[in-house]
Motif scaffolding. Structure first.
Motif, PDB file in Angstrom:
ATOM      1  N   LEU A 173      29.938  21.310  34.783  1.00  0.00           N
ATOM      2  CA  LEU A 173      29.079  21.648  35.918  1.00  0.00           C
ATOM      3  C   LEU A 173      29.927  22.248  37.043  1.00  0.00           C
ATOM      4  O   LEU A 173      31.145  22.098  37.050  1.00  0.00           O
ATOM      5  CB  LEU A 173      28.375  20.400  36.427  1.00  0.00           C
ATOM      6  CG  LEU A 173      27.486  19.680  35.408  1.00  0.00           C
ATOM      7  CD1 LEU A 173      27.083  18.322  35.953  1.00  0.00           C
ATOM      8  CD2 LEU A 173      26.279  20.514  35.091  1.00  0.00           C
ATOM      9  N   THR A 174      29.266  22.865  38.004  1.00  0.00           N
ATOM     10  CA  THR A 174      29.973  23.384  39.171  1.00  0.00           C
ATOM     11  C   THR A 174      29.260  22.938  40.439  1.00  0.00           C
ATOM     12  O   THR A 174      28.076  22.613  40.426  1.00  0.00           O
ATOM     13  CB  THR A 174      30.052  24.933  39.154  1.00  0.00           C
ATOM     14  OG1 THR A 174      28.737  25.456  39.098  1.00  0.00           O
ATOM     15  CG2 THR A 174      30.865  25.426  37.969  1.00  0.00           C
ATOM     16  N   ALA A 193      34.711  22.802  39.442  1.00  0.00           N
ATOM     17  CA  ALA A 193      34.038  22.523  38.174  1.00  0.00           C
ATOM     18  C   ALA A 193      34.341  21.066  37.845  1.00  0.00           C
ATOM     19  O   ALA A 193      35.409  20.556  38.186  1.00  0.00           O
ATOM     20  CB  ALA A 193      34.558  23.443  37.085  1.00  0.00           C
ATOM     21  N   PHE A 194      33.404  20.394  37.183  1.00  0.00           N
ATOM     22  CA  PHE A 194      33.598  18.975  36.882  1.00  0.00           C
ATOM     23  C   PHE A 194      32.699  18.546  35.730  1.00  0.00           C
ATOM     24  O   PHE A 194      31.738  19.229  35.376  1.00  0.00           O
ATOM     25  CB  PHE A 194      33.302  18.114  38.116  1.00  0.00           C
ATOM     26  CG  PHE A 194      31.893  18.223  38.627  1.00  0.00           C
ATOM     27  CD1 PHE A 194      30.922  17.304  38.252  1.00  0.00           C
ATOM     28  CD2 PHE A 194      31.533  19.244  39.490  1.00  0.00           C
ATOM     29  CE1 PHE A 194      29.625  17.412  38.719  1.00  0.00           C
ATOM     30  CE2 PHE A 194      30.234  19.353  39.964  1.00  0.00           C
ATOM     31  CZ  PHE A 194      29.281  18.434  39.578  1.00  0.00           C
ATOM     32  N   ASP A 195      33.037  17.405  35.158  1.00  0.00           N
ATOM     33  CA  ASP A 195      32.215  16.756  34.139  1.00  0.00           C
ATOM     34  C   ASP A 195      31.545  15.549  34.775  1.00  0.00           C
ATOM     35  O   ASP A 195      31.967  15.086  35.832  1.00  0.00           O
ATOM     36  CB  ASP A 195      33.082  16.284  32.972  1.00  0.00           C
ATOM     37  CG  ASP A 195      33.662  17.436  32.171  1.00  0.00           C
ATOM     38  OD1 ASP A 195      32.977  18.463  32.004  1.00  0.00           O
ATOM     39  OD2 ASP A 195      34.806  17.301  31.703  1.00  0.00           O
ATOM     40  N   LEU A 196      30.523  15.022  34.116  1.00  0.00           N
ATOM     41  CA  LEU A 196      29.894  13.791  34.572  1.00  0.00           C
ATOM     42  C   LEU A 196      30.404  12.621  33.742  1.00  0.00           C
ATOM     43  O   LEU A 196      30.551  12.724  32.526  1.00  0.00           O
ATOM     44  CB  LEU A 196      28.372  13.874  34.442  1.00  0.00           C
ATOM     45  CG  LEU A 196      27.656  14.761  35.444  1.00  0.00           C
ATOM     46  CD1 LEU A 196      26.156  14.745  35.175  1.00  0.00           C
ATOM     47  CD2 LEU A 196      27.934  14.325  36.869  1.00  0.00           C
ATOM     48  N   GLY A 251      26.302   2.184  35.791  1.00  0.00           N
ATOM     49  CA  GLY A 251      24.893   2.507  35.969  1.00  0.00           C
ATOM     50  C   GLY A 251      24.604   3.753  36.777  1.00  0.00           C
ATOM     51  O   GLY A 251      23.467   3.981  37.172  1.00  0.00           O
ATOM     52  N   ARG A 252      25.620   4.557  37.055  1.00  0.00           N
ATOM     53  CA  ARG A 252      25.404   5.819  37.784  1.00  0.00           C
ATOM     54  C   ARG A 252      26.394   6.845  37.249  1.00  0.00           C
ATOM     55  O   ARG A 252      27.247   6.543  36.425  1.00  0.00           O
ATOM     56  CB  ARG A 252      25.595   5.628  39.282  1.00  0.00           C
ATOM     57  CG  ARG A 252      27.019   5.299  39.668  1.00  0.00           C
ATOM     58  CD  ARG A 252      27.179   5.163  41.156  1.00  0.00           C
ATOM     59  NE  ARG A 252      28.584   4.970  41.475  1.00  0.00           N
ATOM     60  CZ  ARG A 252      29.108   5.246  42.628  1.00  0.00           C
ATOM     61  NH1 ARG A 252      28.353   5.717  43.588  1.00  0.00           N
ATOM     62  NH2 ARG A 252      30.384   5.039  42.851  1.00  0.00           N
ATOM     63  N   TYR A 253      26.281   8.059  37.732  1.00  0.00           N
ATOM     64  CA  TYR A 253      27.204   9.109  37.316  1.00  0.00           C
ATOM     65  C   TYR A 253      28.186   9.403  38.432  1.00  0.00           C
ATOM     66  O   TYR A 253      27.842   9.356  39.615  1.00  0.00           O
ATOM     67  CB  TYR A 253      26.448  10.393  36.983  1.00  0.00           C
ATOM     68  CG  TYR A 253      25.711  10.296  35.664  1.00  0.00           C
ATOM     69  CD1 TYR A 253      26.402  10.400  34.465  1.00  0.00           C
ATOM     70  CD2 TYR A 253      24.356  10.079  35.635  1.00  0.00           C
ATOM     71  CE1 TYR A 253      25.736  10.305  33.261  1.00  0.00           C
ATOM     72  CE2 TYR A 253      23.664   9.976  34.433  1.00  0.00           C
ATOM     73  CZ  TYR A 253      24.373  10.088  33.249  1.00  0.00           C
ATOM     74  OH  TYR A 253      23.713   9.983  32.064  1.00  0.00           O
ATOM     75  N   GLU A 254      29.429   9.693  38.040  1.00  0.00           N
ATOM     76  CA  GLU A 254      30.463  10.151  38.958  1.00  0.00           C
ATOM     77  C   GLU A 254      31.062  11.429  38.385  1.00  0.00           C
ATOM     78  O   GLU A 254      31.013  11.652  37.173  1.00  0.00           O
ATOM     79  CB  GLU A 254      31.562   9.105  39.097  1.00  0.00           C
ATOM     80  CG  GLU A 254      31.133   7.861  39.836  1.00  0.00           C
ATOM     81  CD  GLU A 254      32.281   6.895  40.092  1.00  0.00           C
ATOM     82  OE1 GLU A 254      33.444   7.238  39.777  1.00  0.00           O
ATOM     83  OE2 GLU A 254      32.011   5.815  40.606  1.00  0.00           O
ATOM     84  N   ALA A 255      31.647  12.234  39.255  1.00  0.00           N
ATOM     85  CA  ALA A 255      32.327  13.446  38.813  1.00  0.00           C
ATOM     86  C   ALA A 255      33.676  13.068  38.215  1.00  0.00           C
ATOM     87  O   ALA A 255      34.350  12.150  38.687  1.00  0.00           O
ATOM     88  CB  ALA A 255      32.513  14.407  39.978  1.00  0.00           C
ATOM     89  N   ALA A 256      34.073  13.773  37.168  1.00  0.00           N
ATOM     90  CA  ALA A 256      35.352  13.537  36.496  1.00  0.00           C
ATOM     91  C   ALA A 256      35.963  14.894  36.139  1.00  0.00           C
ATOM     92  O   ALA A 256      35.266  15.909  36.083  1.00  0.00           O
ATOM     93  CB  ALA A 256      35.145  12.707  35.239  1.00  0.00           C
ATOM     94  N   ALA A 257      37.259  14.914  35.885  1.00  0.00           N
ATOM     95  CA  ALA A 257      37.980  16.133  35.501  1.00  0.00           C
ATOM     96  C   ALA A 257      37.699  17.259  36.489  1.00  0.00           C
ATOM     97  O   ALA A 257      37.360  18.382  36.118  1.00  0.00           O
ATOM     98  CB  ALA A 257      37.629  16.548  34.072  1.00  0.00           C
ATOM     99  N   ILE A 258      37.841  16.975  37.785  1.00  0.00           N
ATOM    100  CA  ILE A 258      37.516  17.923  38.846  1.00  0.00           C
ATOM    101  C   ILE A 258      38.637  18.943  38.985  1.00  0.00           C
ATOM    102  O   ILE A 258      39.806  18.589  39.101  1.00  0.00           O
ATOM    103  CB  ILE A 258      37.337  17.178  40.179  1.00  0.00           C
ATOM    104  CG1 ILE A 258      36.226  16.130  40.061  1.00  0.00           C
ATOM    105  CG2 ILE A 258      37.053  18.146  41.326  1.00  0.00           C
ATOM    106  CD1 ILE A 258      36.221  15.112  41.172  1.00  0.00           C
TER     107      ILE A 258
END
Length: 65
Positions: free
Chosen positions: A2-3, A47-50, A55-62
């Protein structure tokens, strides 16, 4: 992948948020910044992954877009 744009970052706490291109606000921790610097500029397009976490989403590999 994602971006979005970094909209908040507190360097002292190591926490921030990214507003994804689809409008979602995604939190992140500085340990997820891919280049290892643990810092990012507010306003930077990334750009990042989820990552599903507690129980929630965080951004990863930013990283830069």
């Amino acid at each position: 992948m994602l971006t979005g744009t970094v909209t908040e970052f507190d360097e002292g706490r190591g926490l921030g948020t990214i507003t994804a291109d689809d409008g979602r606000i995604i939190p992140f921790q500085c340990t997820q910044i891919a280049d290892g610097t643990r810092t990012v500029r507010v306003g930077e397009v990334v750009a990042f992954d989820l990552l599903a976490k507690l129980g929630r989403y965080e951004a990863a590999a930013i990283g830069p877009r």
